[in-house]
Design an enzyme around this catalytic site. Structure first.
Site, PDB file in Angstrom:
ATOM      1  N   ASP A 246       5.685   7.995   4.564  1.00 54.00           N
ATOM      2  CA  ASP A 246       6.511   7.398   3.454  1.00 54.00           C
ATOM      3  C   ASP A 246       5.480   6.741   2.318  1.00 54.00           C
ATOM      4  OD1 ASP A 246       8.613   6.004   2.195  1.00 54.00           O
ATOM      5  OD2 ASP A 246       8.144   4.209   3.113  1.00 54.00           O
TER       6      ASP A 246
ATOM      7  N   HIS B  62       9.715   6.610  -0.422  1.00 51.28           N
ATOM      8  CA  HIS B  62      11.447   6.226  -0.670  1.00 51.28           C
ATOM      9  C   HIS B  62      11.395   5.706  -1.935  1.00 51.28           C
ATOM     10  CE1 HIS B  62      10.221   2.234   1.416  1.00 51.28           C
ATOM     11  NE2 HIS B  62      11.089   1.854   0.445  1.00 51.28           N
TER      12      HIS B  62
ATOM     13  N   SER C 184       8.343  -2.862  -1.506  1.00 52.92           N
ATOM     14  CA  SER C 184       8.050  -1.499  -0.774  1.00 52.92           C
ATOM     15  C   SER C 184       7.108  -0.861  -1.804  1.00 52.92           C
ATOM     16  CB  SER C 184       9.218  -0.531  -0.768  1.00 52.92           C
ATOM     17  OG  SER C 184      10.119  -1.162   0.104  1.00 52.92           O
TER      18      SER C 184
END
Length: 460
Positions: free
Chosen positions: A128, A98, A204
């Site tokens: 992911d 993402h 992230s």
């Protein structure tokens, strides 16, 4: 007396502080050694700006018509950021999918302020994860832990760029292991590591270290109501990352195992009705016709207790182990069927796409269904075709004071199984219902809006 007490406190206090300081870990060496291999990732995505659309049928005077004629609108750049880390000296690095999704330009920055443009080698939305590459040699890199020996309570450290604050370090402990967090497509292929490490937007894709300096996870998401950390962060285990990296390097995509079942959690009532001493396993609520489970002999109503060498304690465990199994592998599957354990050998299929029908998903629990207070009729052919069912009986009325209402049955449900018997017709329903023993928990399977569900009933 007071003076003696004060003297005692002064003598003891330094010892207590010293002991507390001695027991706390020193993260300094780990952070100094690992930070050079961590990167900040900046992405640019070009987005076309929308123009004005004239409402259908709307008339505009000719003098103003030129204002509403279609014309080329300029693009604008959307910027976003995240974190990542090198996994080899020749420029391969790992981050979240993402972070780089739809990006037209990816730039990575090291702690020594060097910058490189990165290209995408491959990505895997289901986990992911994304594998990137920069054209540079002799880069610092981190080692992925080769096993899942994490223990709850173990110290872990994260490095990333939360809110753009480059190369920030935070520490905490492992709060839980094997967390099941379904995606928006109800897929669940990652057994997440839960920690209380302060993870925020921008972290992230960054690494999660153990005290040996090895990467045990890739920080992926947080649970928050404010947008900031509240002590619930989740990381992708290193074992999952290693498997994904290996496949992305080799093929550019990730193959996953597929069993072709829809499953649900086993609660205490279901466990009692199926002859289990405690709630465990994954209850098969539906199967893809002709899928791997169907071909192997697994049946609707089976509770999968073990897949290959992996015990299935909750329904969320099954997608994790099936997805990580190589397609084409034949594995033993232990099921509970009609109160008896049975071993079946299943050949795992390949999960082709995100919308593959019959992929391993889970459905929520409810209260149950029952016969008493029900009015049922034959299911018409159109509804059978629409819901892809072979039989059953359609519930048309429910007595609000009956057992069925207490169990949660509603008009429109199609009952497909009572006890351990399949219901294909009204005759089946009457016969099976008559033979069910009283004052005992029995499983029941029904469809609601085409979605299969198991519940339990207790006949009075």
């Amino acid at each position: 007396m007071i003076a003696r007490c004060l003297m005692f406190i002064l003598l003891v206090l330094p010892v207590v502080v010293s002991a507390a300081s001695y027991n706390l870990p020193d993260f300094t060496p780990l952070i100094e050694k690992s930070s050079p291999a961590v990167v900040k990732i900046n992405t640019v995505t070009k987005v076309k700006q929308g123009g004005f659309n004239l409402p259908p049928g709307q008339q505009i005077p000719d003098i103003f018509r030129h204002l509403f004629e279609p014309r080329q609108m300029p693009e604008r750049n959307m910027h976003s950021m995240g974190s990542g880390f090198f996994i080899s000296s020749d420029g391969y690095l790992l981050t979240n999918y993402h972070v780089i999704e739809d990006a037209d330009q990816i730039v990575v920055r090291l702690v020594d302020r060097r910058e490189f443009k990165a290209m995408v080698i491959g990505s895997d939305p289901r986990s992911d994860l994304a594998l990137l590459k920069v054209d540079e040699e002799k880069l610092p890199y981190l080692e992925l832990a080769k096993d899942d020996a994490l223990r709850i309570g173990e110290w872990v450290v994260a490095i990333g760029s939360p809110f753009g604050l480059d190369f920030s370090a935070s520490a905490g402990i492992v709060s839980a292991i094997g967390r099941s967090i379904p995606t928006d497509k109800n897929e669940n292929y990652v057994p997440f590591i839960q920690t209380d490490v302060a993870i925020n937007p921008g972290n992230s894709g960054g690494p999660l270290f153990n005290m040996e300096g090895k990467v045990v996870g890739v920080n992926s998401q947080i649970y928050t109501r404010s947008g900031g950390s509240i002590g619930l962060s989740f990381a992708i285990p290193s074992s999952v990352a290693m498997n994904v990296v290996s496949q992305l390097k080799e093929k550019g995509h990730v193959d996953r195992g597929w069993l072709g079942v829809v499953i649900q959690e086993v609660d205490k009532n279901l466990a009692d009705s199926f002859g289990l001493k405690k709630p465990q396993g994954a209850l098969v609520a539906q199967m893809e016709p002709g899928g791997p489970a169907d071909k192997s002999g697994i049946q609707v109503g089976d509770i999968i207790l073990k897949f290959d060498k992996n015990s299935i304690l909750t329904s969320g465990d099954l997608p994790h182990v099936v997805g990580s199994t190589s397609p084409g592998s034949e594995v033993p599957v232990v099921v509970m069927r009609k109160g008896k354990r049975k071993t079946i050998y299943a050949t795992v299929g390949r999960l082709e796409g995100a919308d593959t029908p019959g992929s391993v998903t889970s459905i929520e629990n409810g209260m149950g269904t029952d016969r008493l207070g029900l009015v049922v009729e034959v299911v018409d052919v159109a509804l059978r075709d629409k819901w892809r069912i072979s039989g059953g009986v359609l519930v048309t009325q429910v007595d609000p004071l009956g057992v069925a209402a207490d169990a949660g049955v509603t008009p429109g449900d199609v009952i497909a199984q009572l006890g351990f018997e399949q219901i294909d017709s009204l005759d089946d329903y009457v016969r099976v219902l008559k033979g069910l023993p009283s004052d005992s928990l029995q499983p029941i399977r029904f469809f609601r809006d085409g979605r299969p569900t198991f519940r339990t009933i207790r006949l009075q």
